[in-house]
Design a protein around this motif. Sequence first.
Motif, PDB file in Angstrom:
ATOM      1  N   LEU A  76       0.922  -1.012   0.044  1.00 50.81           N
ATOM      2  CA  LEU A  76      -0.066   0.135   0.039  1.00 50.81           C
ATOM      3  C   LEU A  76       0.858   1.259   0.060  1.00 50.81           C
ATOM      4  O   LEU A  76       1.793   1.390   0.938  1.00 50.81           O
ATOM      5  CB  LEU A  76      -0.810   0.004   1.071  1.00 50.81           C
ATOM      6  CG  LEU A  76      -2.197   0.804   1.233  1.00 50.81           C
ATOM      7  CD1 LEU A  76      -2.996   0.816   0.097  1.00 50.81           C
ATOM      8  CD2 LEU A  76      -2.888   0.783   2.407  1.00 50.81           C
ATOM      9  N   SER A  84       0.946   5.517  -0.096  1.00 55.32           N
ATOM     10  CA  SER A  84       0.255   6.523   0.363  1.00 55.32           C
ATOM     11  C   SER A  84       1.258   7.823  -0.012  1.00 55.32           C
ATOM     12  O   SER A  84       2.343   7.714   0.325  1.00 55.32           O
ATOM     13  CB  SER A  84      -0.167   6.928   1.660  1.00 55.32           C
ATOM     14  OG  SER A  84      -0.748   5.495   1.942  1.00 55.32           O
ATOM     15  N   ASP A  88      -4.748   9.818  -2.902  1.00 53.50           N
ATOM     16  CA  ASP A  88      -3.405   9.710  -2.801  1.00 53.50           C
ATOM     17  C   ASP A  88      -2.699   8.259  -2.384  1.00 53.50           C
ATOM     18  O   ASP A  88      -1.941   8.370  -1.614  1.00 53.50           O
ATOM     19  CB  ASP A  88      -2.860  10.763  -1.856  1.00 53.50           C
ATOM     20  CG  ASP A  88      -2.836  11.975  -2.362  1.00 53.50           C
ATOM     21  OD1 ASP A  88      -2.941  12.188  -3.707  1.00 53.50           O
ATOM     22  OD2 ASP A  88      -3.041  12.979  -1.712  1.00 53.50           O
ATOM     23  N   ARG A  89      -3.552   7.294  -2.892  1.00 63.39           N
ATOM     24  CA  ARG A  89      -3.132   5.867  -2.302  1.00 63.39           C
ATOM     25  C   ARG A  89      -3.370   4.996  -3.402  1.00 63.39           C
ATOM     26  O   ARG A  89      -4.429   4.803  -4.354  1.00 63.39           O
ATOM     27  CB  ARG A  89      -4.067   5.473  -1.075  1.00 63.39           C
ATOM     28  CG  ARG A  89      -3.755   4.057  -0.489  1.00 63.39           C
ATOM     29  CD  ARG A  89      -4.465   4.012   0.759  1.00 63.39           C
ATOM     30  NE  ARG A  89      -3.733   4.712   1.722  1.00 63.39           N
ATOM     31  CZ  ARG A  89      -3.882   4.697   2.908  1.00 63.39           C
ATOM     32  NH1 ARG A  89      -5.039   4.052   3.520  1.00 63.39           N
ATOM     33  NH2 ARG A  89      -3.536   5.457   3.759  1.00 63.39           N
ATOM     34  N   CYS A 142       6.262   9.764  -0.198  1.00 60.89           N
ATOM     35  CA  CYS A 142       5.384   8.486  -0.105  1.00 60.89           C
ATOM     36  C   CYS A 142       5.553   7.572   1.262  1.00 60.89           C
ATOM     37  O   CYS A 142       6.823   7.648   1.410  1.00 60.89           O
ATOM     38  CB  CYS A 142       5.127   7.990  -1.314  1.00 60.89           C
ATOM     39  SG  CYS A 142       6.398   6.915  -2.143  1.00 60.89           S
TER      40      CYS A 142
END
Length: 177
Positions: A36, A38, A72-73, A93
């Motif tokens: 993941l 971000s 934003d992910r 990030c």
Amino acid sequence: MHDRAQFWSPVPDWSCVSLRAHGIEVVVVDAASVCLVSGDARNLLARYGAAETFGPRQVCSNDCYALRVAPDRVLFVADVQALDATATLAPGCAITDISDGMLIFDIRGEGAKELMAQGSEYPFDDAAVLPQESASMQFAAFRLIVSRRAHGWRLHIERPWAPALWRWLQAHVTASQ
């Protein structure tokens, strides 16, 4: 003390399960890296050959890809251990390795579209690509992330929910006979 294990279905051996019936095939995909990411992930993703992010309608044919989950992910998936130690220090990030917490199913074949329609009201056959559309959605009452593949669809689900989704897939693949 009562043994509560009898109330729970056994977890399938993910290394050897598959479903095949009347134009539908469901298999477990072995992805070495699921992360993941971000924040501003453009530079990081470009470094690993996944410069474009995908929504659920765009066909993603690479083994290394990024799916939009939120503005934003992204969910970054690779078939090899793609992220090296320096990647976790990428500026702008944050990266979280969730490989052990995710399971991926490929749904393919002539009947894949009908199976997907049974799990969600989402218009999977609509060719209109919506910019910045999230790949995260409800499917068969589970929150998961969907990727369109050349041969069908790929479902990314959190591992604790995978046995329940597998039972749903078993029931619906065999019911379509």
